[in-house]
Design a protein around this motif. Sequence first.
Motif, PDB file in Angstrom:
ATOM      1  N   GLY A 136     -14.292 -13.567 -21.952  1.00 36.63           N
ATOM      2  CA  GLY A 136     -15.312 -14.386 -22.803  1.00 36.63           C
ATOM      3  C   GLY A 136     -16.533 -14.129 -22.575  1.00 36.63           C
ATOM      4  N   GLY A 137     -17.617 -14.351 -23.146  1.00 37.84           N
ATOM      5  CA  GLY A 137     -19.130 -14.042 -23.154  1.00 37.84           C
ATOM      6  C   GLY A 137     -19.769 -13.094 -24.127  1.00 37.84           C
ATOM      7  N   VAL A 138     -20.854 -12.898 -24.049  1.00 31.86           N
ATOM      8  CA  VAL A 138     -21.583 -11.877 -25.108  1.00 31.86           C
ATOM      9  C   VAL A 138     -22.393 -10.840 -24.136  1.00 31.86           C
ATOM     10  CG1 VAL A 138     -23.369 -12.129 -26.782  1.00 31.86           C
ATOM     11  CG2 VAL A 138     -21.859 -13.902 -26.580  1.00 31.86           C
ATOM     12  N   PRO A 139     -21.873  -9.660 -24.330  1.00 26.39           N
ATOM     13  CA  PRO A 139     -20.633  -9.113 -24.814  1.00 26.39           C
ATOM     14  C   PRO A 139     -19.359  -9.731 -23.999  1.00 26.39           C
ATOM     15  CG  PRO A 139     -21.727  -7.394 -23.760  1.00 26.39           C
ATOM     16  CD  PRO A 139     -22.804  -8.506 -23.657  1.00 26.39           C
ATOM     17  N   ALA A 140     -18.348  -9.913 -24.495  1.00 21.67           N
ATOM     18  CA  ALA A 140     -17.249 -10.509 -23.675  1.00 21.67           C
ATOM     19  C   ALA A 140     -16.936  -9.267 -22.484  1.00 21.67           C
ATOM     20  CB  ALA A 140     -15.840 -10.564 -24.849  1.00 21.67           C
ATOM     21  N   LYS A 141     -16.087  -9.767 -21.412  1.00 26.26           N
ATOM     22  CA  LYS A 141     -16.043  -9.147 -20.326  1.00 26.26           C
ATOM     23  C   LYS A 141     -14.547 -10.039 -19.844  1.00 26.26           C
ATOM     24  CE  LYS A 141     -20.483  -7.414 -19.019  1.00 26.26           C
ATOM     25  NZ  LYS A 141     -20.333  -6.745 -20.048  1.00 26.26           N
ATOM     26  N   PHE A 142     -13.850  -9.137 -19.183  1.00 25.44           N
ATOM     27  CA  PHE A 142     -12.761  -9.707 -18.496  1.00 25.44           C
ATOM     28  C   PHE A 142     -12.983 -11.050 -17.521  1.00 25.44           C
ATOM     29  CE2 PHE A 142      -9.796  -9.930 -14.932  1.00 25.44           C
ATOM     30  CZ  PHE A 142      -8.485 -10.387 -15.580  1.00 25.44           C
ATOM     31  N   ILE A 143     -12.057 -12.064 -17.764  1.00 25.52           N
ATOM     32  CA  ILE A 143     -12.381 -13.250 -16.919  1.00 25.52           C
ATOM     33  C   ILE A 143     -11.215 -13.322 -15.911  1.00 25.52           C
ATOM     34  CG2 ILE A 143     -12.713 -15.824 -16.779  1.00 25.52           C
ATOM     35  CD1 ILE A 143     -13.965 -15.365 -19.452  1.00 25.52           C
ATOM     36  N   LYS A 144      -9.988 -13.302 -16.286  1.00 21.31           N
ATOM     37  CA  LYS A 144      -8.821 -13.562 -15.552  1.00 21.31           C
ATOM     38  C   LYS A 144      -7.589 -13.289 -16.447  1.00 21.31           C
ATOM     39  CE  LYS A 144      -8.535 -18.597 -16.007  1.00 21.31           C
ATOM     40  NZ  LYS A 144      -8.530 -19.884 -15.326  1.00 21.31           N
ATOM     41  N   LYS A 145      -6.470 -13.558 -15.861  1.00 20.40           N
ATOM     42  CA  LYS A 145      -5.256 -13.375 -16.581  1.00 20.40           C
ATOM     43  C   LYS A 145      -4.868 -14.827 -17.054  1.00 20.40           C
ATOM     44  CE  LYS A 145      -3.041  -9.850 -16.374  1.00 20.40           C
ATOM     45  NZ  LYS A 145      -2.733  -8.706 -17.388  1.00 20.40           N
ATOM     46  N   THR A 146      -3.901 -14.777 -18.142  1.00 19.48           N
ATOM     47  CA  THR A 146      -3.585 -16.043 -18.760  1.00 19.48           C
ATOM     48  C   THR A 146      -2.516 -16.674 -17.952  1.00 19.48           C
ATOM     49  OG1 THR A 146      -1.837 -15.145 -20.157  1.00 19.48           O
ATOM     50  CG2 THR A 146      -4.172 -15.336 -20.977  1.00 19.48           C
ATOM     51  N   ARG A 147      -2.379 -17.995 -18.167  1.00 14.54           N
ATOM     52  CA  ARG A 147      -1.114 -18.938 -17.603  1.00 14.54           C
ATOM     53  C   ARG A 147       0.049 -18.333 -18.546  1.00 14.54           C
ATOM     54  NH1 ARG A 147      -4.724 -22.717 -18.223  1.00 14.54           N
ATOM     55  NH2 ARG A 147      -3.511 -23.632 -19.919  1.00 14.54           N
ATOM     56  N   PRO A 148       1.515 -18.427 -18.181  1.00 11.67           N
ATOM     57  CA  PRO A 148       2.426 -18.173 -19.136  1.00 11.67           C
ATOM     58  C   PRO A 148       2.415 -18.907 -20.467  1.00 11.67           C
ATOM     59  CG  PRO A 148       3.377 -18.456 -16.655  1.00 11.67           C
ATOM     60  CD  PRO A 148       1.675 -18.814 -16.820  1.00 11.67           C
ATOM     61  N   ASN A 149       2.504 -18.380 -21.712  1.00 13.63           N
ATOM     62  CA  ASN A 149       2.584 -18.988 -22.857  1.00 13.63           C
ATOM     63  C   ASN A 149       1.324 -19.484 -23.066  1.00 13.63           C
ATOM     64  OD1 ASN A 149       4.229 -19.162 -25.233  1.00 13.63           O
ATOM     65  ND2 ASN A 149       4.612 -21.332 -24.838  1.00 13.63           N
ATOM     66  N   GLN A 150       0.357 -19.343 -22.574  1.00 16.23           N
ATOM     67  CA  GLN A 150      -1.158 -20.236 -22.850  1.00 16.23           C
ATOM     68  C   GLN A 150      -1.670 -19.945 -24.248  1.00 16.23           C
ATOM     69  OE1 GLN A 150      -4.034 -19.170 -19.890  1.00 16.23           O
ATOM     70  NE2 GLN A 150      -5.915 -20.218 -21.055  1.00 16.23           N
ATOM     71  N   ALA A 151      -1.630 -18.571 -24.667  1.00 16.89           N
ATOM     72  CA  ALA A 151      -2.080 -18.342 -25.828  1.00 16.89           C
ATOM     73  C   ALA A 151      -0.942 -18.398 -27.050  1.00 16.89           C
ATOM     74  CB  ALA A 151      -2.691 -16.876 -26.141  1.00 16.89           C
ATOM     75  N   GLU A 152       0.446 -17.973 -26.761  1.00 14.35           N
ATOM     76  CA  GLU A 152       1.251 -18.180 -27.759  1.00 14.35           C
ATOM     77  C   GLU A 152       1.637 -19.337 -28.203  1.00 14.35           C
ATOM     78  OE1 GLU A 152       2.092 -14.600 -24.933  1.00 14.35           O
ATOM     79  OE2 GLU A 152       1.427 -16.604 -24.620  1.00 14.35           O
ATOM     80  N   SER A 153       1.472 -20.409 -27.472  1.00 12.83           N
ATOM     81  CA  SER A 153       1.728 -21.928 -27.909  1.00 12.83           C
ATOM     82  C   SER A 153       0.990 -22.363 -28.924  1.00 12.83           C
ATOM     83  CB  SER A 153       1.654 -22.679 -26.594  1.00 12.83           C
ATOM     84  OG  SER A 153       0.355 -22.966 -26.196  1.00 12.83           O
ATOM     85  N   PHE A 154      -0.157 -21.700 -29.289  1.00 14.76           N
ATOM     86  CA  PHE A 154      -1.043 -22.412 -30.423  1.00 14.76           C
ATOM     87  C   PHE A 154      -0.592 -22.079 -31.614  1.00 14.76           C
ATOM     88  CE2 PHE A 154      -4.103 -22.478 -26.841  1.00 14.76           C
ATOM     89  CZ  PHE A 154      -4.853 -23.432 -27.034  1.00 14.76           C
ATOM     90  N   ALA A 155       0.193 -20.858 -31.808  1.00 12.16           N
ATOM     91  CA  ALA A 155       0.732 -20.565 -33.168  1.00 12.16           C
ATOM     92  C   ALA A 155       1.741 -21.546 -33.865  1.00 12.16           C
ATOM     93  CB  ALA A 155       1.222 -19.214 -33.241  1.00 12.16           C
ATOM     94  N   GLN A 156       2.800 -21.905 -32.789  1.00 11.58           N
ATOM     95  CA  GLN A 156       3.742 -22.853 -33.084  1.00 11.58           C
ATOM     96  C   GLN A 156       3.211 -24.353 -33.471  1.00 11.58           C
ATOM     97  OE1 GLN A 156       6.891 -21.989 -33.718  1.00 11.58           O
ATOM     98  NE2 GLN A 156       7.022 -24.030 -34.615  1.00 11.58           N
ATOM     99  N   HIS A 157       1.964 -24.858 -33.045  1.00 14.21           N
ATOM    100  CA  HIS A 157       1.424 -25.835 -33.426  1.00 14.21           C
ATOM    101  C   HIS A 157       0.963 -25.805 -34.958  1.00 14.21           C
ATOM    102  CE1 HIS A 157       1.333 -27.718 -29.682  1.00 14.21           C
ATOM    103  NE2 HIS A 157       0.680 -26.618 -29.006  1.00 14.21           N
TER     104      HIS A 157
END
Length: 170
Positions: A136-157
């Motif tokens: 995140g940020g401008v410019p983007a920088k590493f913040i932390k690791k995701t939780r399991p399935n944090q990003a992937e779940s959005f596509a199914q919705h």
Amino acid sequence: MALIKSIKGLTPKWGKDCYFSENAAIVGEVTMGDECSIWFNAVVRGDVAPITIGNRVNVQDGACVHVTNQTGPTIIEDDVSIGHNATVHACTVRRGALIGMGATVLDNAEVGEGAVVAAGALVLGGTKIGEHEIWGGVPAKFIKKTRPNQAESFAQHYVEYSKWYLEEQD
């Protein structure tokens, strides 16, 4: 029906059970898999280089997916969500990633599998985001690791939401 436009003999192609809102625009050398959705005022424009989109990808309201003839193509793998008003330009977005609302991913960047680009972030050209990382940020920088399935779940919705709209078209 969405604006589906050929340019220089290149015509968009897509798989089964896709939903395109009435005012989405899909132009040129665009290839999409199954169960994709392109939402209101979104633009997917493959006029100067190809755009390849996998299965179950959603390009949400007002988002823009484009290419550059010097640095294209744009590659978006399966189960990716591109948030409202995001810009994805001549880059690669790996399986299950989430591009947040209003984020921008520039030429030759790579967003890793299951990664999250936070809302409003600016991923500079050539940046490599690792698997399951949040930037995140401008410019983007590493913040932390995701939780399991944090990003992937959005596509199914969005596959489910698109079914509501497809049923209304019948």
